[in-house]
Design an enzyme around this catalytic site. Structure first.
Site, mmCIF file in Angstrom:
data_model
loop_
_atom_site.group_PDB
_atom_site.id
_atom_site.type_symbol
_atom_site.label_atom_id
_atom_site.label_comp_id
_atom_site.label_asym_id
_atom_site.label_seq_id
_atom_site.Cartn_x
_atom_site.Cartn_y
_atom_site.Cartn_z
ATOM 1 N N SER A 156 0.795 -1.200 0.047
ATOM 2 C CA SER A 156 -0.153 0.010 -0.033
ATOM 3 C C SER A 156 0.919 1.187 0.018
ATOM 4 O O SER A 156 1.984 1.238 0.393
ATOM 5 C CB SER A 156 -1.137 0.091 1.336
ATOM 6 O OG SER A 156 -1.639 1.093 1.354
ATOM 7 N N TYR A 169 -1.105 -0.693 10.302
ATOM 8 C CA TYR A 169 -1.353 -0.980 8.859
ATOM 9 C C TYR A 169 -0.286 -0.356 7.999
ATOM 10 O O TYR A 169 0.387 -1.195 7.268
ATOM 11 C CB TYR A 169 -2.735 -0.576 8.459
ATOM 12 C CG TYR A 169 -3.187 -0.874 7.082
ATOM 13 C CD1 TYR A 169 -3.635 -2.147 6.939
ATOM 14 C CD2 TYR A 169 -3.016 0.106 6.103
ATOM 15 C CE1 TYR A 169 -3.916 -2.451 5.575
ATOM 16 C CE2 TYR A 169 -3.257 -0.644 4.801
ATOM 17 C CZ TYR A 169 -3.817 -1.432 4.391
ATOM 18 O OH TYR A 169 -4.313 -2.131 3.037
#
Length: 279
Positions: A156, A169
């Site tokens: 990501s 995350y």
């Protein structure tokens, strides 16, 4: 809770990856994983689908068999559970037909770091990093011996940006990027391709599952466009593919700046700015 169905052992074994290798995809019941399954099926690849939701995988497999005529196996597994994870590792080690691993399974949890329960973030780390690492570790030696194979790791852009306020995350996705780059340096000379794919906000169920409202975001990419772009990078054999980044020179400058620091790390003494006056 590991269940294997629709196994088809009768395949040619002379050179299992010679034509269209099978593709094992984690998190394959929806979103990015399901779209990868659809795209690889269109390309004529047999599939091994891995996720917790067997019913959704069965529905996807039925549709893709009808549309593309490929063989599809379903491996129901919760990759945070050691027994389930071990079963997928075994499949990757032993099934010589599998020539592409798509490490897509991942999750997030809402709230700031001090609001998130320790057990919740530990599960996120287990899924986003430990499971991904173990699956890559299970298959990479076989690929290296064969001199071919590919590992696609879904990271990501959050892994590049602590400013996005997704501390745990983002840390897991930074791990995915670093691991992918390191594996690429190590395995590319042995014929194994490793790709890190860095999406930005993409319309998947991860948002709802983490308690976030995707409609509040300024821009969201559709999952089909994300995967199609990632596959362009795959076909070009990019080490890092960032579908939302329009100016590739920015990534190249980032890499150049990072690499320019490397010679300076090999020093016997601390930099002058950290040295105190000595008597």
């Amino acid at each position: 809770m590991t269940t294997i169905i629709n196994m088809d052992p009768a395949r040619e074994e002379s050179n299992p990856m010679a034509a269209s290798p099978s593709v094992l995809i984690t998190g394959a019941s929806s979103g990015i994983g399901a779209t990868y399954a659809e795209r690889f099926a269109r390309r004529g690849h047999d599939l091994v689908l891995v996720a917790r939701d067997r019913a959704r995988m069965e529905a996807l497999a039925t549709r893709l068999r009808q549309e593309s005529g490929v063989a599809i196996d379903i491996l129901q597994a919760d990759l945070t559970q050691p027994g389930d994870l071990a079963a997928v590792e075994t499949r990757l080690r032993d099934d010589a037909r599998i020539g592409i691993l798509v490490n897509n399974a991942g999750a997030n949890v809402g709230g700031s770091f001090i609001e998130q329960a320790t057990d919740d973030v530990a599960r996120i780390v287990a899924l986003n990093t430990t499971a991904l690492l173990r699956l890559a570790s299970a298959v990479a030696p076989r690929f290296a011996r064969a001199g071919e194979g590919a590992i696609i790791n879904i990271g990501s852009v959050v892994g590049l940006a602590p400013e996005f306020n997704a501390t745990v995350y983002g840390a897991t996705k930074a791990f995915v990027l670093f691991l992918s780059q390191g594996l690429s340096l190590e395995l590319a000379p042995r014929g194994v391709y490793v790709q890190a794919v860095l999406p930005a906000a993409t319309r998947t169920e991860i948002w709802e599952r983490s308690g976030a409202d995707i409609n509040t975001l300024p821009a969201v990419m559709e999952v089909g466009e994300l995967v199609d772009a990632a596959l362009v990078g795959f076909d070009r054999r990019e080490a890092v593919t960032i579908p939302p980044l329009h100016d590739a020179a920015q990534w190249e400058a980032y890499q150049a700046a990072r690499q320019a620091m490397l010679p300076g790390f090999w020093q016997e003494h601390a930099a002058a700015r950290y040295q105190t006056a000595r008597s």
